[in-house]
Design an enzyme around this catalytic site. Sequence first.
Site, PDB file in Angstrom:
ATOM      1  N   GLY A  27       0.528  -0.855   0.191  1.00  0.00           N
ATOM      2  CA  GLY A  27       0.181   0.100  -0.406  1.00  0.00           C
ATOM      3  C   GLY A  27       0.843   1.633   0.052  1.00  0.00           C
ATOM      4  CB  THR A  28       3.928   1.861   1.864  1.00  0.00           C
ATOM      5  OG1 THR A  28       3.511   2.451   2.555  1.00  0.00           O
ATOM      6  CG2 THR A  28       5.024   3.206   1.930  1.00  0.00           C
ATOM      7  CD  GLN A  46      -6.918   1.090   8.439  1.00  0.00           C
ATOM      8  OE1 GLN A  46      -7.923   0.433   8.718  1.00  0.00           O
ATOM      9  NE2 GLN A  46      -5.388   0.909   9.435  1.00  0.00           N
ATOM     10  CB  SER A  88      -1.960  -1.641   2.327  1.00  0.00           C
ATOM     11  OG  SER A  88      -1.559  -2.683   2.687  1.00  0.00           O
ATOM     12  CG  HIS A 118      -1.081  -6.047   5.441  1.00  0.00           C
ATOM     13  ND1 HIS A 118      -1.153  -4.852   6.405  1.00  0.00           N
ATOM     14  CD2 HIS A 118      -0.365  -4.591   4.616  1.00  0.00           C
ATOM     15  CE1 HIS A 118      -0.835  -4.153   6.474  1.00  0.00           C
ATOM     16  NE2 HIS A 118      -0.605  -3.816   5.455  1.00  0.00           N
ATOM     17  CB  CYS A 141       4.805   6.737  25.996  1.00  0.00           C
ATOM     18  SG  CYS A 141       5.429   8.524  26.936  1.00  0.00           S
TER      19      CYS A 141
END
Length: 460
Positions: free
Chosen positions: A69-70, A177, A194, A196, A320
């Site tokens: 997808g990228t 998505q 994408s 996956h 974090c």
Amino acid sequence: MPYFDAASSAPLHPVARQALLAALDEGWADPARLYREGRRARLLLDAAREAAAEAVGCRPDELTFTSSGTRAVHSAISGALAGRRRVGRHLVVSAVEHSSVLHAAATHEAQGGTFAEVPVDRAGSVSAATYGEALREDTALACLQSANHEVGTEQPVAEVAELCRASGVPLLVDAAQSLGWGPVPAVWSLLAASAHKWGGPSGVGLLAVRKGVRFAPQGPSDERESGRAAGFENLPAVVAAAASLRAVRAEAAAESVRLRALVDLIRARVPELVPDVEVVGDPVRRLPHLVTFSCLYVDGETLLHELDRAEFSVSSGSSCTSSTLTPSHVLRAMGVLSEGNVRVSLPAGTTAEDVDRFLRVLPGAVSEVRKRLGAPVSVAPSPAAATSLVVDSLGKRCPIPVIELAKVIGEVPVGGTVTVLSDDEAARLDIPAWCVMREQEYVGEEPADRGSAYVVRRLS
């Protein structure tokens, strides 16, 4: 062990597994060759392209299979910008696009182009009118995701696409998505996705470019995939990706209703079960399977480890995490709390029992992390001895600066101030977000010898 991170990568769909195994036997040959095995492979590739194009809502000859997808996003942006170079070199994106889009925008800027980021509201949604105002005469391309990967908010793609069409600007939609849940409104110019993300195998992306869109593929190319994706096609994976996309679409209507009810339960129960929690993202215009919330006074990475020990796999956009000490660009753009951020994205087949157990486990996990960090149990007012206090949190990472602020806010009178010294970038987002949640006034940020000074005025 319940897997609640489908937004990162969905489990392989049974149809994808079956198609993959079958294609390994039938689709190993070069589909560009004219002998029998090559012709058989070509039939499989053509059938996969037709099935995927039907799901996307485009012509088969408009659709290209890429290695991810990228790669589809990068190829779409570079090709569209190059094809419209005579128009200009201006790119428009939303502030909450996937990092692949923002990385491509930064590369474009480094090569002499310009780009504008359209802001979002606190729910993570762009205003179509604001997006339209960002379009210029020299805008070569606009980019807008169909739904956000971190908080699930759906974007007004149809409205923005109409504005882009009126301005003569092609619109690239990142549908990674949402494509498994349904087609994107048909007025887009380019689309990337994408496999996956919907339960297909990894290593397969989709790039659709409408006929009539000026497009010039960049980099070395060959005769495969219309010159837009060089190299030998991973035919078994492509076949599995197309087969699984068709399968999940057939299940989407019923599964969407079921998972939306489970997510609604999480959205309602988490604030009741865990104090000092902010559920983020649009409560209505959202993906059916995804919910994100942030917990005050919690280290996101530690909370994820606690949930992992309880056998729940979730992810985080928190400041974090092990990979970064800066807040997620999505949460930053929304102006919401990044501390203790948890993203729950339910795969197909998730049971109500799994969600119920998650809701039983979560309060204890949050409480344990807060206890370790010495977080305040409550923020009760106390007699004030000074009108202002300074908290030195230099060298301390989130959520410690906010915890120390919460501990002392009751020590100043109403109208008094607390100044937090911090060199952690997350404080720039989390301290104002804390003020919103606790109904205190965020006065602003001031320069300090090291880091910044964040000033908060007590209102109650």
